[in-house]
Every structure is written in structure tokens, then in C-alpha cells.
Write a protein that holds these residues in place. Structure first.
Motif, PDB file in Angstrom:
ATOM      1  N   GLY A  64       0.783  -1.219   0.000  1.00  0.00           N
ATOM      2  CA  GLY A  64       0.000   0.000   0.000  1.00  0.00           C
ATOM      3  C   GLY A  64       0.820   1.277   0.000  1.00  0.00           C
ATOM      4  O   GLY A  64       0.272   2.360  -0.154  1.00  0.00           O
ATOM      5  N   ASP A  65       2.148   1.169   0.204  1.00  0.00           N
ATOM      6  CA  ASP A  65       2.985   2.364   0.133  1.00  0.00           C
ATOM      7  C   ASP A  65       2.980   2.890  -1.295  1.00  0.00           C
ATOM      8  O   ASP A  65       3.330   2.157  -2.214  1.00  0.00           O
ATOM      9  N   PRO A  66       2.573   4.161  -1.512  1.00  0.00           N
ATOM     10  CA  PRO A  66       2.558   4.686  -2.871  1.00  0.00           C
ATOM     11  C   PRO A  66       3.976   4.806  -3.446  1.00  0.00           C
ATOM     12  O   PRO A  66       4.185   4.604  -4.629  1.00  0.00           O
ATOM     13  N   ILE A  67       4.942   5.117  -2.592  1.00  0.00           N
ATOM     14  CA  ILE A  67       6.341   5.196  -3.023  1.00  0.00           C
ATOM     15  C   ILE A  67       7.142   4.301  -2.088  1.00  0.00           C
ATOM     16  O   ILE A  67       7.288   4.603  -0.900  1.00  0.00           O
ATOM     17  N   PRO A  68       7.663   3.179  -2.603  1.00  0.00           N
ATOM     18  CA  PRO A  68       8.413   2.283  -1.719  1.00  0.00           C
ATOM     19  C   PRO A  68       9.709   2.940  -1.239  1.00  0.00           C
ATOM     20  O   PRO A  68      10.303   3.736  -1.963  1.00  0.00           O
ATOM     21  N   PRO A  69      10.121   2.636  -0.020  1.00  0.00           N
ATOM     22  CA  PRO A  69      11.369   3.203   0.488  1.00  0.00           C
ATOM     23  C   PRO A  69      12.557   2.627  -0.268  1.00  0.00           C
ATOM     24  O   PRO A  69      12.466   1.537  -0.832  1.00  0.00           O
ATOM     25  N   PRO A  70      13.677   3.347  -0.277  1.00  0.00           N
ATOM     26  CA  PRO A  70      14.868   2.802  -0.941  1.00  0.00           C
ATOM     27  C   PRO A  70      15.358   1.561  -0.201  1.00  0.00           C
ATOM     28  O   PRO A  70      15.039   1.372   0.979  1.00  0.00           O
ATOM     29  N   PRO A  71      16.111   0.713  -0.872  1.00  0.00           N
ATOM     30  CA  PRO A  71      16.635  -0.479  -0.206  1.00  0.00           C
ATOM     31  C   PRO A  71      17.496  -0.105   0.996  1.00  0.00           C
ATOM     32  O   PRO A  71      18.093   0.962   1.047  1.00  0.00           O
ATOM     33  N   THR A  72      17.543  -1.003   1.949  1.00  0.00           N
ATOM     34  CA  THR A  72      18.311  -0.826   3.176  1.00  0.00           C
ATOM     35  C   THR A  72      19.543  -1.721   3.111  1.00  0.00           C
ATOM     36  O   THR A  72      19.444  -2.883   2.714  1.00  0.00           O
TER      37      THR A  72
END
Length: 121
Positions: A64-72
Motif C-alpha cells: 500500500g505504500d505509494p512510493i516504496p522506500p529505498p533499499p536498506t
């Protein structure tokens, strides 16, 4: 490549890193040191207190995140997993000695040394 040095490559922008020109991201670890490079330029060097067992890029995207976070960037020692994201480091103690990170499309599996059991994060 030197003996004992592990290198992992992050598929360019496909996993959310904001990069230009299709630069290649790489994380290498040897001994207690981890080096992240992008486009042949060192972005970050980390020196840990314990030997690095494994390091890899992991996505902790949430449905549901409209913009996924950058990889960790996740770095594994036998006793803890440390994640580096947005200038912060978070260490998590492990229930037993781990020997491998297995990145998934969302989260990761850690494999315990000896028993082969896995933990999902």
C-alpha cells in the motif's frame, strides 16, 4: 577479487535507489569492514566491532505504500543484524548465530549456523 572478500550488486534503479545514469551499486565486505560504492565512487565505509558474516541490500516495502522506500543496507555479524538507512543505524540482536542473509522481495531471511533454521524479518 581478494580471497575472503564478498561483493553483492544492487540492480541499479530497479529496487528504488535514486540514481542517475544507470550507475551500479555494490557492497563489499571483508573482515570487519563494509564498503558501499556507486558508479565506482565510495559512498560509505563502515567498520564494525565484529567480523562481518554477510551484507546485502534488502527492501522493507509495505503493501500500500505509494512510493516504496529505498533499499536498506543490512550487515550481518554472528550475533546481530544492523540495518543502515537514511543516515541511521539500527542493530537487532539475534536468537542464535546467523551465517547468511537471504533478501526477499519484501524483507529477508536469516539462516542460523549449524541447524539451518531460518528467521524472517
Amino acid at each position: 577479487r581478494e580471497s575472503g572478500v564478498q561483493a553483492k550488486y544492487l540492480p541499479t534503479c530497479a529496487r528504488g535507489l535514486r540514481c542517475s545514469g544507470g550507475e551500479q551499486h555494490e557492497v563489499c565486505c571483508a573482515g570487519r569492514e563494509v564498503v558501499w560504492t556507486a558508479g565506482g565512487v565510495v559512498r560509505q565505509t563502515l567498520e564494525l566491532q565484529r567480523e562481518v558474516v554477510d551484507a546485502d541490500w534488502v527492501s522493507f516495502a509495505v503493501e500500500g505504500d505509494p512510493i516504496p522506500p529505498p533499499p536498506t543496507l543490512c550487515v550481518l555479524t554472528e550475533e546481530e543484524l544492523t540495518s543502515y538507512s537514511a543516515g541511521e543505524a539500527h542493530a537487532t540482536a539475534l536468537p542464535g548465530p546467523a551465517g547468511r542473509i537471504w533478501p526477499l522481495s519484501k524483507g529477508l531471511l536469516l539462516q542460523e549456523v549449524g541447524s539451518g533454521r531460518v528467521w524472517f524479518l
